[in-house]
Design a protein around this motif. Structure first.
Motif, PDB file in Angstrom:
ATOM      1  N   CYS A   5       0.822  -1.153  -0.129  1.00  0.00           N
ATOM      2  CA  CYS A   5       0.018  -0.265  -0.135  1.00  0.00           C
ATOM      3  C   CYS A   5       1.004   1.095  -0.056  1.00  0.00           C
ATOM      4  CB  CYS A   5      -0.937  -0.048   1.337  1.00  0.00           C
ATOM      5  SG  CYS A   5      -1.928   1.274   1.551  1.00  0.00           S
ATOM      6  N   CYS A  53       1.085   3.566   1.952  1.00  0.00           N
ATOM      7  CA  CYS A  53       1.253   3.738   3.298  1.00  0.00           C
ATOM      8  C   CYS A  53       2.804   3.195   3.753  1.00  0.00           C
ATOM      9  CB  CYS A  53       0.382   3.417   4.449  1.00  0.00           C
ATOM     10  SG  CYS A  53      -0.004   1.701   4.604  1.00  0.00           S
ATOM     11  N   CYS A 108      -1.555  -3.568   5.806  1.00  0.00           N
ATOM     12  CA  CYS A 108      -1.949  -2.277   6.247  1.00  0.00           C
ATOM     13  C   CYS A 108      -3.188  -1.933   6.992  1.00  0.00           C
ATOM     14  CB  CYS A 108      -2.375  -1.472   4.726  1.00  0.00           C
ATOM     15  SG  CYS A 108      -3.477  -0.216   4.851  1.00  0.00           S
ATOM     16  N   HIS A 140      -2.462   8.238   3.906  1.00  0.00           N
ATOM     17  CA  HIS A 140      -2.805   7.764   2.737  1.00  0.00           C
ATOM     18  C   HIS A 140      -2.780   6.474   2.654  1.00  0.00           C
ATOM     19  CE1 HIS A 140       1.382   7.463   1.647  1.00  0.00           C
ATOM     20  NE2 HIS A 140       1.465   8.527   2.484  1.00  0.00           N
ATOM     21  N   HIS A 141      -3.526   5.633   2.056  1.00  0.00           N
ATOM     22  CA  HIS A 141      -3.619   4.247   1.500  1.00  0.00           C
ATOM     23  C   HIS A 141      -4.204   4.136  -0.020  1.00  0.00           C
ATOM     24  CE1 HIS A 141      -3.024   3.493   5.790  1.00  0.00           C
ATOM     25  NE2 HIS A 141      -4.122   4.443   5.889  1.00  0.00           N
TER      26      HIS A 141
HETATM   27 ZN   LIG Z   1      -2.159   1.417   3.686  1.00  0.00          ZN
END
Ligand SMILES: [Zn+2]
Length: 332
Positions: free
Chosen positions: A51, A53, A60, A259-260
């Motif tokens: 992801c 992130c 995640c 954020h993802h």
């Molecule tokens: Zn993420």
């Protein structure tokens, strides 16, 4: 209001047109949440997919939360298949014919007839209803997680809009993101080795489908990738107005907020800066430019009233955007 509709902004575009960048930039607004490609990412079983992130997708925080919520709602969810893709059958091509683009024909009446036939098959109708529920659940989970009120879906394909339209709780609008056709051609050449003329025809088909389908479901705002990079705040402000949130200038690092995002290489970059990709200006050879020009001119000759064809070719200069806001077939 308990029954107020959920604003959903759909990013419709060709591939390699900046949709990941736009999703990141919009997600940085406190009232907007996006994972970009909410139908999930098809990575292989042996691949470790991260992801934006930084976590492996299955680790995640956000996607684990989605998985737990889907389980609670008794909706199927896997990290490689969210159940939001509108997949009726296993084969990609057949699925496209059933849910999106018909082979060799672009016709709204024929597509409507196909859609009626598809929902008349009970197993398909059940599957579509379940995927509608999964999409709505995903949107609600994302908005609650991000404490936001506008959801941005960056799946790009305009045919997906017709499925989302079935979900009565959504208030749909589309941002049509256009990048210079020559940038698209170079990206396809670099990644897949596709000839320029083939890519040019695909781009025109994509744009024509978006122009045809997006207005069916709600208002459309056309923006250009080049403007998003060169005049980021103004362009974002126009989108913020379009979805009814306060204007929120770009802070200089779209990764400064949580954020993802599922999208291209940009999700791995350490900082979220806007970098305009104009490599086609140096790297696309003259013969490819000529091939793109020939395909575009043929399209404009055959479709003189088409929105992509306006304004007349004589008003265009290379690399200039169309003031009518549609295609960037400025290749003369
Ligand atoms: Zn993420």
């Amino acid at each position: 209001m308990a029954d107020a509709k959920i604003p959903l902004l759909y990013i419709a575009s060709s591939s390699y047109s900046g949709s990941t960048l736009l999703a990141f930039l919009l997600n940085a607004h406190p009232e907007i949440f996006s994972v970009s490609e909410m139908h999930g990412w098809e990575y292989s079983e042996r691949e470790t997919f991260h992801c934006s992130c930084g976590q492996v997708l299955s680790e995640c925080r956000f996607f684990r939360h989605v998985s737990a919520e889907f389980a609670r709602l008794r909706l199927p969810f896997a990290f490689r298949e969210f159940g939001t893709r509108y997949r009726l059958v296993r084969g990609d091509q057949l699925n496209r014919y059933l849910t999106a683009q018909l082979p060799r024909v672009s016709s709204t009446p024929l597509e409507r007839l196909r859609d009626v036939l598809v929902v008349s098959v009970p197993s398909f109708a059940r599957r579509l209803a379940r995927e509608d529920a999964a999409n709505l659940a995903f949107i609600r989970i994302g908005l609650a997680y991000g404490e936001a009120r506008v959801f941005v879906d960056g799946c790009k394909n305009p045919f997906r809009l017709r499925h989302l339209r079935r979900i009565a709780a959504l208030d749909l609008r589309t941002v049509h993101l256009v990048r210079d056709i020559r940038g698209f051609v170079l990206s396809n050449k670099a990644k897949w080795g596709w000839p320029a003329a083939v890519s040019a025809r695909i781009w025109l088909q994509d744009q024509a489908d978006i122009v045809r389908i997006a207005p069916e479901v709600g208002p459309v705002l056309t923006i250009h990738y080049e403007d998003l990079c060169d005049r980021t705040d103004d362009t974002l402000a126009s989108i913020h107005r379009f979805v009814g949130v306060e204007q929120h200038p770009f802070c200089g690092d779209f990764k400064a907020v949580e954020h993802h995002i599922l999208g291209n290489w940009m999700r791995h970059a350490e900082r979220g800066v806007v970098t305009k990709d104009t490599r086609w200006e140096q790297e696309l050879p003259p013969e490819d430019i000529a091939a793109v020009t020939a395909v575009a001119r043929r399209f404009m000759r055959r479709h003189q009233d088409h929105p992509l064809t306006h304004p007349p070719l004589s008003d265009r200069r290379p690399g200039r955007q169309c003031p009518r806001g549609h295609g960037s077939i400025a290749v003369s």
